[in-house]
Design a protein around this motif. Structure first.
Motif, PDB file in Angstrom:
ATOM      1  N   SER A 217       0.866  -1.183   0.000  1.00 15.28           N
ATOM      2  CA  SER A 217       0.000   0.000   0.000  1.00 15.28           C
ATOM      3  C   SER A 217       0.893   1.219   0.000  1.00 15.28           C
ATOM      4  CB  SER A 217      -0.909   0.004   1.231  1.00 15.28           C
ATOM      5  OG  SER A 217      -1.627   1.220   1.316  1.00 15.28           O
ATOM      6  N   GLU A 218       0.724   2.070  -1.023  1.00  7.65           N
ATOM      7  CA  GLU A 218       1.540   3.275  -1.120  1.00  7.65           C
ATOM      8  C   GLU A 218       0.677   4.459  -1.540  1.00  7.65           C
ATOM      9  OE1 GLU A 218       5.007   3.132  -3.493  1.00  7.65           O
ATOM     10  OE2 GLU A 218       6.024   1.617  -2.280  1.00  7.65           O
ATOM     11  N   PRO A 219       0.922   5.637  -0.955  1.00  4.33           N
ATOM     12  CA  PRO A 219       0.201   6.840  -1.382  1.00  4.33           C
ATOM     13  C   PRO A 219       0.829   7.444  -2.636  1.00  4.33           C
ATOM     14  CG  PRO A 219       1.708   7.383   0.381  1.00  4.33           C
ATOM     15  CD  PRO A 219       1.824   5.892   0.177  1.00  4.33           C
ATOM     16  N   LYS A 220       0.126   8.363  -3.234  1.00  3.74           N
ATOM     17  CA  LYS A 220       0.650   9.169  -4.341  1.00  3.74           C
ATOM     18  C   LYS A 220       1.074   8.319  -5.526  1.00  3.74           C
ATOM     19  CE  LYS A 220       2.212  12.886  -1.304  1.00  3.74           C
ATOM     20  NZ  LYS A 220       3.335  13.745  -0.874  1.00  3.74           N
ATOM     21  N   GLY A 221       0.175   7.446  -5.940  1.00  2.00           N
ATOM     22  CA  GLY A 221       0.469   6.652  -7.115  1.00  2.00           C
ATOM     23  C   GLY A 221      -0.748   5.907  -7.617  1.00  2.00           C
ATOM     24  N   ARG A 222      -0.647   5.401  -8.863  1.00  5.53           N
ATOM     25  CA  ARG A 222      -1.712   4.606  -9.458  1.00  5.53           C
ATOM     26  C   ARG A 222      -1.085   3.490 -10.276  1.00  5.53           C
ATOM     27  NH1 ARG A 222      -6.642   7.048  -9.166  1.00  5.53           N
ATOM     28  NH2 ARG A 222      -7.511   5.810 -10.859  1.00  5.53           N
ATOM     29  N   LEU A 223      -1.711   2.298 -10.243  1.00  7.69           N
ATOM     30  CA  LEU A 223      -1.230   1.153 -10.993  1.00  7.69           C
ATOM     31  C   LEU A 223      -2.118   0.906 -12.203  1.00  7.69           C
ATOM     32  CD1 LEU A 223      -0.338  -1.298  -8.087  1.00  7.69           C
ATOM     33  CD2 LEU A 223       1.228   0.080  -9.462  1.00  7.69           C
ATOM     34  N   SER A 224      -1.504   0.366 -13.258  1.00  6.79           N
ATOM     35  CA  SER A 224      -2.244   0.103 -14.491  1.00  6.79           C
ATOM     36  C   SER A 224      -2.090  -1.324 -14.991  1.00  6.79           C
ATOM     37  CB  SER A 224      -1.780   1.068 -15.591  1.00  6.79           C
ATOM     38  OG  SER A 224      -0.383   0.941 -15.797  1.00  6.79           O
TER      39      SER A 224
END
Length: 443
Positions: A217-224
């Motif tokens: 779990s990490e803030p400030k990001g998005r996975l595709s």
């Protein structure tokens, strides 16, 4: 003078439309200009592409020709998965935030000749993103969406080949799902809240999807996208925010998700899809196509960036054969891993295949193509093919398709029935591409 003008025009056309082939990628034609979202091959010949407006394309010859199939929908299709040549699923549905969206799951049992709905329902908050089956009966579909304040998603599961689906809701948009074996799988998800911004999540199952445990779990990001070789080794890709700027993000695990290594990319190409064929060799695509040969430490640009998010999905069947699809109906393929260079130290070796430049070049209307076969082709004759393609990668003519002994060969090519332009000829032996060269027909 007229011929000179034609030649200059042809060369300019070549420069503007076929730069990609110089890096080992050849453009194919799917006969559509809509956005293509995902591609899937069951072997090196048979594959399907899905896209916007209900587009489904099928090939049985590695993409040299694509046939439009009737999907019975005009909704966006985002993912495709086939169990074999006959049985496959496509998923999608239009997404309209704050109004009725749709969830669509279609199935075929005859290779896509006919498609029928196994799930078709409206959903106020979301639609479908991905599909994966671990056997003929058990499969999973993921969903994404949300409202004005936070993200929402779901996972749908079937244990009876798609006849019935059991849904579980998630407070995150689930983007992709992959299984490394029937028991071990990973999902990537994104979460946003209007007061907290974006966060990314990775979940893992060790019991075929009965339970899912958060492994990152990490803030400030998005996975595709994600790509997993086995239970322990995999990569996920997306974007992250650094000092207010969006940067590419690739994370790797070598211990089943216990730890994740940030590969520290500084590019801003917007990664949409990642695919690895071995621990060392992989590709990702977004605005361009990039390859690594050292597990993601370094990346080489194979197709230059075109525009943000231009390339949507990349898929490889082995370390040489792959395809990439994207906006405007674009399809590119490679049978060399995206590489055309030859090891110069080995070119003069009698053990090498040699494909010579045609002569004359430019030509009108005839030219000669010479090639040499090595003396140790596994101790036997080689299965040799010599094929001519046009600028878009469409097969024009097969000049050679036979078993041949070692030695030197000369083939005449007559372009009397073809228009002026750039053409390519490709030599392959035993199913592997040896070399390809371009020639100019000038009338």
């Amino acid at each position: 003078m007229k011929n000179l003008i034609i030649l200059i025009s042809v060369l300019l056309l070549f420069i503007s439309q076929s730069l990609y082939s110089q890096s080992g990628w050849i453009q194919q034609s799917g006969g559509t200009a809509v956005t293509l979202n995902k591609i899937f091959f069951i072997d090196s010949q048979s594959g399907w592409i899905v896209g916007d407006s209900g587009i489904i394309l099928k090939t049985t010859n590695s993409g040299n020709n694509w046939i439009l199939q009737n999907s019975n929908t005009n909704h966006t299709l985002r993912s495709v998965y086939f169990l074999n040549e006959s049985t496959g699923y496509v998923v999608g549905g239009n997404f309209f935030p704050l109004t009725f969206s749709f969830e669509k799951i279609l199935k075929t049992t005859n290779g896509g000749v006919t498609w029928y709905y196994v799930f078709d329902t409206p959903n106020f908050y979301g639609t479908i993103s991905d599909v994966y089956f671990i056997n003929t009966n058990t499969g999973y579909v993921t969903g994404f969406g949300g409202n004005e304040s936070k993200s929402l998603g779901q996972i749908l599961k079937t244990t009876d080949a798609g006849n019935n689906w059991l849904s579980s809701g998630w407070e995150a948009s689930v983007v992709s799902i992959k299984f490394s074996d029937p028991g071990t799988g990973y999902i990537t998800a994104n979460y946003y809240i209007d007061v907290g911004g974006d966060s990314l999540f990775i979940f893992k199952t060790n019991d075929s999807g009965i339970s899912w445990n958060k492994v990152l779990s990490e803030p400030k990001g998005r996975l595709s996208s994600s790509s997993f070789l086995n239970q322990n080794t995999g990569w996920v890709a997306g974007t992250t925010y650094v000092s207010g700027l969006i940067e590419d993000l690739i994370l790797k695990t070598s211990n089943g998700g216990m730890n994740w290594q940030d590969l520290k990319l500084t590019s801003r190409t917007f990664i949409n899809s990642i695919f690895f064929v071995s621990n060392d060799t992989g590709w990702y695509c977004g605005s361009g196509v990039f390859k690594t040969s050292n597990s993601g430490v370094n990346w080489v640009n194979q197709i230059p960036p075109v525009g943000v998010d231009y390339f949507r999905h990349i898929f490889f069947k082995n370390n040489k054969t792959g395809w990439v699809v994207g906006d405007d109906g674009v399809i590119f393929s490679t049978h060399t891993g995206g590489i055309t260079t030859v090891n110069n130290s080995a070119v003069n070796s009698p053990l090498d295949f040699i494909l010579n430049q045609n002569y004359p070049n430019p030509f009108n209307p005839k030219t000669i193509i010479n090639y040499e076969l090595p003396s140790n082709v596994n101790g036997q004759r080689a299965d040799v093919k010599l094929i001519v393609y046009d600028l878009l990668g469409k097969e024009i003519v097969t000049l050679v398709d036979a078993k041949q002994n070692p030695g030197s060969y000369s083939i005449d090519f007559d372009g009397s029935n073809l228009p002026s332009g750039i053409y390519f000829y490709k030599l392959s032996a035993g199913g592997n591409i040896v070399d390809s060269k371009r020639m100019v027909l000038l009338k």
